[in-house]
Design a protein around this motif. Structure first.
Motif, short mmCIF file in Angstrom:
data_model
loop_
_atom_site.label_atom_id
_atom_site.label_comp_id
_atom_site.label_asym_id
_atom_site.label_seq_id
_atom_site.Cartn_x
_atom_site.Cartn_y
_atom_site.Cartn_z
N PRO A 162 -6.21 -4.31 -2.57
CA PRO A 162 -7.67 -4.41 -2.78
C PRO A 162 -8.08 -4.20 -4.24
O PRO A 162 -9.06 -4.79 -4.69
CB PRO A 162 -8.25 -3.31 -1.89
N ILE A 163 -7.33 -3.40 -4.96
CA ILE A 163 -7.63 -3.19 -6.39
C ILE A 163 -7.42 -4.50 -7.14
O ILE A 163 -8.27 -4.93 -7.93
CB ILE A 163 -6.76 -2.06 -6.98
N VAL A 164 -6.29 -5.15 -6.90
CA VAL A 164 -5.99 -6.42 -7.57
C VAL A 164 -6.97 -7.51 -7.13
O VAL A 164 -7.37 -8.35 -7.94
CB VAL A 164 -4.53 -6.83 -7.32
N ASP A 165 -7.39 -7.47 -5.88
CA ASP A 165 -8.39 -8.44 -5.42
C ASP A 165 -9.71 -8.25 -6.16
O ASP A 165 -10.39 -9.23 -6.48
CB ASP A 165 -8.63 -8.30 -3.92
N THR A 166 -10.05 -6.99 -6.45
CA THR A 166 -11.29 -6.68 -7.15
C THR A 166 -11.18 -6.94 -8.65
O THR A 166 -12.13 -7.41 -9.27
CB THR A 166 -11.68 -5.20 -6.91
N ALA A 213 5.89 -10.21 -3.75
CA ALA A 213 6.34 -9.76 -5.08
C ALA A 213 6.39 -10.94 -6.03
O ALA A 213 5.93 -10.86 -7.18
CB ALA A 213 7.69 -9.07 -4.99
N GLU A 214 6.95 -12.05 -5.57
CA GLU A 214 7.02 -13.26 -6.40
C GLU A 214 5.63 -13.72 -6.80
O GLU A 214 5.39 -14.06 -7.97
CB GLU A 214 7.75 -14.37 -5.64
N ALA A 215 4.70 -13.74 -5.85
CA ALA A 215 3.34 -14.18 -6.15
C ALA A 215 2.68 -13.27 -7.18
O ALA A 215 2.04 -13.75 -8.12
CB ALA A 215 2.51 -14.23 -4.87
N ALA A 216 2.83 -11.96 -7.02
CA ALA A 216 2.23 -11.01 -7.97
C ALA A 216 2.86 -11.16 -9.35
O ALA A 216 2.16 -11.14 -10.37
CB ALA A 216 2.38 -9.58 -7.46
N ALA A 273 -1.99 -3.81 -15.31
CA ALA A 273 -1.31 -2.59 -14.85
C ALA A 273 -1.27 -2.54 -13.32
O ALA A 273 -0.23 -2.23 -12.73
CB ALA A 273 -2.00 -1.35 -15.40
N ALA A 274 -2.39 -2.86 -12.69
CA ALA A 274 -2.44 -2.85 -11.23
C ALA A 274 -1.56 -3.95 -10.66
O ALA A 274 -0.85 -3.74 -9.66
CB ALA A 274 -3.87 -3.01 -10.75
N LEU A 275 -1.57 -5.11 -11.28
CA LEU A 275 -0.75 -6.23 -10.82
C LEU A 275 0.74 -5.91 -10.95
O LEU A 275 1.53 -6.20 -10.04
CB LEU A 275 -1.11 -7.48 -11.61
N LEU A 316 1.62 -3.39 -8.29
CA LEU A 316 1.65 -4.08 -7.00
C LEU A 316 2.95 -4.86 -6.84
O LEU A 316 3.59 -4.81 -5.79
CB LEU A 316 0.45 -5.02 -6.87
N ALA A 317 3.35 -5.57 -7.87
CA ALA A 317 4.61 -6.33 -7.82
C ALA A 317 5.79 -5.39 -7.59
O ALA A 317 6.68 -5.68 -6.78
CB ALA A 317 4.79 -7.13 -9.11
N ARG A 318 5.81 -4.27 -8.31
CA ARG A 318 6.89 -3.30 -8.13
C ARG A 318 6.90 -2.73 -6.72
O ARG A 318 7.96 -2.53 -6.12
CB ARG A 318 6.74 -2.17 -9.15
#
Length: 107
Positions: free
Chosen positions: A32-36, A60-63, A42-44, A47-49
């Motif tokens: 939700p943070i990345v969506d916002t 993970a690939e998409a992020a 940093a958040a992305l 999220l990927a990690r």
């Protein structure tokens, strides 16, 4: 009436959960943070990690692809994307990102 989300506090909570070995819980908080804030690198990255750490390789690939789009010279993101692609048996695509990561001096 709902309270607005304190994105910074939620990011710190997700970081703590990730550090404590709970990447799946961290990912649920981070999405939700990345969506916002879709341009928050940093958040992305976290999220990927988190997705990678919980073996959710597609997300993970998409992020990571989004992170590479935002920051093409991010060697860490290139290397992480290459490793994620390798784990999905996409060696040809991974090689391109490994070469760029090498050129950027990424470990």
């Amino acid at each position: 009436m709902t309270q607005p989300i304190d994105l910074h506090s939620e990011f710190l909570r997700a970081d703590l959960l990730f550090t404590m070995g709970q990447p799946d819980a961290a990912a649920r908080i981070l999405q939700p943070i990345v969506d916002t804030e879709p341009r928050n690198e940093a958040a992305l990255e976290l999220l990927a990690r988190a997705y990678y750490g919980s073996a959710q390789l597609g997300p993970a690939e998409a992020a990571l692809a989004r992170l590479v789009d935002l920051a093409p010279s991010n060697g860490w993101a290139r290397r992480a994307l290459a490793r994620t692609l390798e784990r999905q048996s996409q060696g040809g695509e991974a090689a391109v990102h490994h070469r760029v990561a090498d050129a950027l001096g990424a470990a």
